[in-house]
Design a protein around this motif. Structure first.
Motif, PDB file in Angstrom:
ATOM      1  N   PRO A 210       0.804  -1.228   0.000  1.00  0.00           N
ATOM      2  CA  PRO A 210       0.000   0.000   0.000  1.00  0.00           C
ATOM      3  C   PRO A 210       0.834   1.274   0.000  1.00  0.00           C
ATOM      4  CG  PRO A 210      -0.949  -1.604   1.500  1.00  0.00           C
ATOM      5  CD  PRO A 210       0.384  -2.155   1.074  1.00  0.00           C
ATOM      6  N   ALA A 214       0.579   4.259  -2.697  1.00  0.00           N
ATOM      7  CA  ALA A 214       0.410   5.658  -2.327  1.00  0.00           C
ATOM      8  C   ALA A 214       1.459   6.546  -2.991  1.00  0.00           C
ATOM      9  CB  ALA A 214       0.470   5.803  -0.811  1.00  0.00           C
ATOM     10  N   VAL A 377      -5.912   3.418   0.976  1.00  0.00           N
ATOM     11  CA  VAL A 377      -4.890   4.059   0.152  1.00  0.00           C
ATOM     12  C   VAL A 377      -5.391   4.550  -1.205  1.00  0.00           C
ATOM     13  CG1 VAL A 377      -2.863   3.443  -1.235  1.00  0.00           C
ATOM     14  CG2 VAL A 377      -2.800   3.212   1.246  1.00  0.00           C
TER      15      VAL A 377
END
Length: 461
Positions: A210, A214, A377
């Protein structure tokens, strides 16, 4: 997605479980033989009107591929859905140039020793794309998703497997066709020394995927408007096919290893079987039945080792195991971020102290925390909350420091005497600015672009 280049020669049939585990065991290499493979996809558009070119038109996808022969690339031929032989990839010293379903162009780079080499490879490829693009009247855009195209606006490439997958996708999720037709990614393929090393790298990579999503979030538009996400590409995977995507909770269990991954893959429904130059539709059927000679698509026939290799490529978790580990969480992007992704993962996973430190950051997270972060995210990117009242941005600083130390420890120098740490600069700049790439695009869209999504094509390379 991988491009098959196997011959029609007789292959061994799978008669034991050992043959299912063999590809993963065969991936074990001593550290001095670890390599880096970087894959990146690009959106292709006609420069005169920004549309996606079809395969067969003048200056279209086929012409782009054949034009690569001037740089030493050689065509890979496959019969299309109508039986007509078509060029579906180009092979060369720098890997394979292949096609995603709507003509997204992918370089699956050759395995190399350093980030310097993988970045030089990327630079060569993008230079070649620019030369070919000028001749064909096309440009290339580094984004995670088409910013302005509906599904109906996009062509379909003449690859048999895609025809099978496109029929199956709507039966298992609502966004699978978007995944196939509208998205682009960057991914990195990495090695391991043993089953235990694989398991630790898999866990660490999956837990931190994640964060990569991001940092590389770059798909905030759908059909010309903001879609409410920073990585809509990542959101798409949440409703593509639950049987072959997700965070894989079993990876974090104590007995995880090759055998557990084999069991997972045996439970992933099939897409196809390749025989006599044709892809036979086996969508939704069971590889376990295939092992018993009871596959409805090929009754009485046992799978070959290549059938298993094909099947291993049809699961889409955010870390995937074959004879190497694939890090799959990032949106597509421009040249400097293509090089930053292998720098991130090599820094974290190819130095033992860095790997230990990275795993220590996330080892005691619960599965609920991992899932919550994965789900947050796509909309929030680095603003996604984590335990202790912190955000993912706080974790990003720690992770990038660890990756920096890991790259410094590798001490892989270029001809100027620079190590690999400089490739992390784009990611450090993102964290310090507080804005991921999608947020920068949204600022432009609401600012000097004045809502004109066509301005995004100014970022072509």
């Amino acid at each position: 997605m991988s491009t098959r280049k196997t011959s029609e020669a007789e292959e061994p049939r799978i008669e034991s479980r050992d043959q299912l585990v063999a590809p993963m065991q065969a991936g074990e290499k001593p550290k001095e033989r670890w390599r880096i493979g970087t894959e990146h996809e690009k959106l292709v558009f006609k420069t005169d009107d920004f549309r996606a070119p079809s395969y067969g038109e003048d200056g279209g996808i086929r012409d782009i591929l054949t034009s690569m022969e001037r740089f030493g690339w050689q065509p890979v031929i496959e019969d299309g859905p109508d039986g007509t032989p078509d060029i579906i990839a180009m092979a060369g010293e720098d890997g394979t140039i292949s096609l995603e379903p709507a003509g997204q162009l992918e370089l699956s780079g050759a395995p190399v020793e350093t980030i310097h080499q993988t970045c030089a490879e990327t630079g060569r490829h993008l230079h070649q794309c620019k030369v070919v693009g000028e001749n064909c009247g096309v440009g290339f855009l580094g984004l995670g998703m088409w910013p302005d195209k509906a599904r109906a606006d996009l062509p379909i490439m003449p690859k048999q497997r895609y025809e099978i997958m496109m029929r199956h996708m709507p039966t298992v999720g609502t966004l699978g066709l978007d995944m196939m037709l509208r998205t682009c990614t960057i991914q990195v393929n990495l090695d391991y020394s043993s089953e235990a090393d694989m398991a630790k790298k898999f866990r660490t990579g999956l837990a931190l995927q994640p964060l990569a999503t991001a940092l590389f979030a770059n798909s905030p538009f759908t059909e010309g408007k903001p879609n409410g996400y920073l990585s809509y590409r990542s959101h798409i995977w949440s409703d593509t096919d639950p049987h072959r995507t997700g965070m894989l909770p079993f990876v974090f269990e104590g007995d995880f290893g090759y055998e557990r991954y084999v069991d997972y893959m045996l439970d992933v429904p099939m897409y196809f079987v390749f025989r006599d130059g044709k892809y036979i539709d086996a969508a939704g059927q069971s590889f376990r039945d295939f092992l018993k000679g009871e596959l409805p698509a090929l009754p009485g026939e046992l799978p070959t080792e290549s059938d298993w290799w094909d099947h291993l490529s049809t699961a889409f978790p955010e870390v995937r195991l074959k004879s190497f580990l694939e890090m799959r969480g990032a949106d597509g992007g421009p040249w400097n971020r293509i090089c930053a992704l292998p720098a991130l993962w090599v820094g974290l996973l190819y130095d033992q102290d860095a790997l230990d430190s990275a795993w220590d950051l996330v080892r005691d997270w619960s599965m609920e925390e991992r899932e919550a972060l994965r789900n947050a995210v796509p909309k929030l990117a680095l603003d996604a909350p984590i335990r202790g009242g912190r955000t993912l941005r706080d974790l990003a600083r720690e992770v990038l420091d660890i990756a920096h130390a890991g790259l410094a420890s590798r001490a892989q120098l270029n001809s100027m005497g620079d190590n690999e740490t400089g490739f992390l600069r784009p990611l450090k700049a993102i964290v310090e600015s507080g804005k991921v790439p999608a947020q920068v695009l949204l600022d432009r869209y609401h600012g000097d672009w004045e809502g004109d999504i066509s301005r995004v094509y100014e970022q072509a390379f």
